[in-house]
Design a protein around this motif. Sequence first.
Motif, short mmCIF file in Angstrom:
data_model
loop_
_atom_site.label_atom_id
_atom_site.label_comp_id
_atom_site.label_asym_id
_atom_site.label_seq_id
_atom_site.Cartn_x
_atom_site.Cartn_y
_atom_site.Cartn_z
N ILE A 177 44.79 36.36 8.58
CA ILE A 177 43.95 37.52 8.91
C ILE A 177 44.76 38.77 8.63
N GLY A 178 44.29 39.59 7.75
CA GLY A 178 44.99 40.83 7.43
C GLY A 178 44.41 42.00 8.19
N GLU A 179 45.27 42.72 8.89
CA GLU A 179 44.82 43.96 9.56
C GLU A 179 44.76 45.03 8.48
N ASP A 180 43.57 45.23 7.92
CA ASP A 180 43.40 46.10 6.76
C ASP A 180 42.67 47.38 7.14
N LEU A 181 43.00 47.93 8.29
CA LEU A 181 42.42 49.19 8.72
C LEU A 181 43.27 50.34 8.19
N GLY A 182 42.70 51.53 8.15
CA GLY A 182 43.45 52.70 7.73
C GLY A 182 43.19 53.06 6.28
N THR A 183 44.16 53.77 5.69
CA THR A 183 44.02 54.27 4.32
C THR A 183 44.42 53.20 3.32
N PHE A 184 43.53 52.90 2.39
CA PHE A 184 43.83 51.91 1.36
C PHE A 184 42.96 52.18 0.14
N GLU A 185 43.39 51.65 -0.99
CA GLU A 185 42.61 51.80 -2.20
C GLU A 185 41.43 50.84 -2.17
N PRO A 186 40.27 51.23 -2.72
CA PRO A 186 39.05 50.44 -2.56
C PRO A 186 39.16 48.99 -3.02
N GLY A 235 68.80 53.76 4.32
CA GLY A 235 68.45 55.16 4.57
C GLY A 235 66.97 55.45 4.59
N MET A 236 66.14 54.40 4.69
CA MET A 236 64.70 54.58 4.68
C MET A 236 64.07 53.97 5.93
N SER A 237 62.93 54.51 6.32
CA SER A 237 62.18 53.98 7.45
C SER A 237 60.71 53.91 7.05
N VAL A 238 60.04 52.86 7.52
CA VAL A 238 58.61 52.71 7.26
C VAL A 238 57.82 53.62 8.20
N GLY A 239 56.72 54.13 7.71
CA GLY A 239 55.86 54.97 8.55
C GLY A 239 54.47 55.08 7.95
N ALA A 240 53.83 56.20 8.21
CA ALA A 240 52.48 56.44 7.70
C ALA A 240 52.34 57.92 7.40
N PRO A 241 51.59 58.26 6.35
CA PRO A 241 51.36 59.68 6.04
C PRO A 241 50.46 60.31 7.09
#
Length: 737
Positions: A530-539, A432-438
Motif C-alpha cells: 500500500i503506497g501512501e500517495d497523498l500530497g504533490t505528485f506528477e499525474p 550533508g542532505m536531509s529529506v523534507g517537503a517543499p
Amino acid sequence: MNHPASTPSGPSTNRGLDLAKLHRLAATYGVGTSFTGWSGKPQEVAADTLVKVLDALGVSASTNDLLDSSLADAELSPWRRMLPPAVVIAEGKEALVPVHVPHGAAVKLWIVAEDSQEYPVQQRDPGMEPRDVDGVPTRRVLFALPRNLPLGWHTLHADSDGAVAQTALIVVPDRLATTGMLEQCRGWGLAAQLYSVRSQRSWGIGDFGDLADLAALSAERGADYVLVNPLHAAEPAPPLQPSPYSPSTRRFFNPLYLRIEAIEELAYLQPKERERVEKLAAKAQRLNHSADLLDRDRVYELKLEALELLHQAKRSPAREQAYQAFLRESGAGLEDFALWCALREDLAADDPVWHDPAAAPDTAFAQGKRRKLAKRIGFHSWLQWLCDEQLESAQRAAKLAGMRLGVVHDLAVGADLSSADAWMLRGVLAPGMSVGAPPDMYNQLGQDWSQPPWHPQRLAEAGYVPFRNMLRTVLRHAGGIRVDHILGLFRLWWVPEGNLPIDGAYVTYDHEALIGILALEAQRAGAVVIGEDLGTFEPWVRDYLADRGILGTSILWFENDGGAPLPPEKYRAQCLASVNTHDLPPTAGYLAGEHVALRDGLGLLQQSAAEELAAHEKSVQSVLDVARERGLLPEGTDATEEQQIEALHLLLAQTPAMLLGVSLVDTTGDRRVQNQPGTTGEQYPNWRLPLADPAGRPVLLEDLEGSARFNSLVAAVENALRANEAGSGPGAPASKG
C-alpha cells in the motif's frame, strides 16, 4: 511528519556561474531546477542550492571550469564502466544491456542465477562507432538478456580478453501478484497505533502480545488485517524518540514492544530473579489504567531491567540453535546495528565519532569495539531475535484467526540524521542532505524531516542490497506493507545542511528499480503493498503504481471532484480507503472541528479561526449530505456522532476500493489527534496518547470485546461489504468463504 527549525542559508557564493550549464548538469543527475509552489506557480531552485545538491552527489559545480569538467565526466562516466552499476528488469520483458569494451576486444556475457544456474547472454548488435575514453578507443555493445530468467537476485558477468566485471541483475515482477486476492474479494481492517493499545497484560505500552490479541479480536468480526504504526527500532536506552516515523533504523524492530511474559526463559529464572521481574511487571502494569501521556522512557527502563535478567538465563539447546540460525540469517547488518546500540549506550547522539570516517563500521576502531563490547552486542542481537519471534507469533495468530493478510507494517520515509542507519549506511546515503517537503498551503516554509536520503548512484552501485535487506526484515512476518510517502521512491525533496526547507530541490530516483524491488520482496513474502500517495505528485505516478499492482491511499476528506465530495463510485478500486489518517483527529474530533481550535492555539492557521472553522464545517456538511442522500443518515440534523461516524464508513463501503480501513480510535470515540504536523514535543504531545473514549478515559483491549460502539462500527463495515458482494452494491463478486 514534524520538522525542526532550520537556520537560513547564507548568501550565494556562486554568482557568475553559467546557469544554462548548471541546469544541464543538474538535469543529467536528476536534480530538478524548478518546482511547482503551493500557489500552483513554478519556482526556480537557487543556483547555490543546486551546487550543494550536486556536491552531495559527488559532482563539482561551484565554478564554470568545474561545470565544464563535470559535464564532460557525466558524458563519459557510463563509457568508463564495462557494465552498468546494476540492472533491474521486469520478468518476461525484453531488456538490452550496454557493455563498454576497448575497440576490437572480444566480450562474453553470462548470468549466474541465485540458484547457481547459468544462462548465456547473446550479443544484439556489433556495437557503436568507437569513441575516445581517456585515451582508449571504446565501443558500446548491446546484449539481449534472456526472457526466461526467473524472479530473483542474480549476477551478470562479463569477460573481455581477460578483463572481468560483474553487476547485480535483479528480475522483478511486472505486476505484484498478491494484489489478485483483493481483486477477487475486497476486505477491511483496523489501523492502530500499537503503543497506544494497552491491555491488562501490557507494561504501560501496547506490545506484540497485544498486537496478536487485537488481530484475533478483529478477525472474529471479519477483519482481514491490522495496520500498525512503524515498529522500527528507536534508541537502545531512554530517552526514546516518541515518533515512530523518526527511527534509529528502518531495518530492525523496537524492543519496547516485547511482551516479557512471552519470553520462554522467564520460566527458568531463579526464584529471586523471577520475583524481581514480577515486581517490575506490577509497577509497569499500574500505568495501563492511567489516562496520562504514555511514558515510554519509564516503561523501557523497567523492561530493560527485566530483559537483562532474562538474558542471563541459559537457553535450551533448541533455543540456542534457533538463535544462532537467526544470527546467521541476519548477517553483518545485525552485527553492525548491535554494535551501534552498544556504542550509543555510552556516546551521545551528537558525538563526533558518528561522523568520523575512521570510526565507520568497517574500520579498525569498530573492530576493536566489537571485541570490547561483545557482551552488549550479544544482548542487543538477542533483543532482535525476541522481536522476530514475537512478530512471527503475532502474524501466525492473525492468520489462524482467519485474516487473509494479517499484520500490515508501516515503513517510515527514513531514519534520523543521528541514527544507526546514518552511521551504518553512510556509504549509500547523501552527505550533508536531509529529506523534507517543499512549501505547501499548510507549511509555507516547507518541511525538513532531518533524515538523510539514499544516494541514487551509490545505492545502485551497492546492487540495491541495503534497500532489499530493509524490506526483507520488515516483510519477514507480514501480510502487507504500507510505504509512507511512496512518492519518495520517485523523487525526494533534498534540503542542504544550513538551508531553510524552502531552499531545497527535488532529486529523482530510478523508480523502475525501487518499485520493482519492492514488488519482488513483497511477492516473495506473500504480502500486499500500500503506497501512501497523498500530497504533490506528477499525474502519471498513480497510474504507474496501479499498473505495478501497488495500492494507493484514499482519504475521505481529501477526495474531491470539482470542489464537491467525490462520489463513492468514482473512487479508484486499487486503493486502501479510510475516513482519516494519523495526522488528522479521529473522526469524532474532526467532525467537531477540534483540530481548528488546536491549530489556532498553536499559531498554525493561515486565516482567522472563525474563517477556518466555517470552511471546515462547510466541507464536513457536504460529505454528510452525500451520506443523507444515500439513506445512510436520517434527514435533518438529529443524527448522533456515532451515527455520523458509521455513515461515513458505510459511504466508503460503497466505493470499489479493494481495502477499507477503520481507525481503532473511531471505534472508541477518541477525539484527540495522535500527531499534529508542524509542532514539536514541547508544543503538542505527538505520538504519546493512549487509546481512550470520548471523555479521555483509557480503553484497554479487554474493553473492546464488549464495547457496543466498537462492535457496532466494525459490524456495519463488515455487513456492508458482504452485502455489496451479494449484489446490492458496487463490490467485488466473490465471497471470503
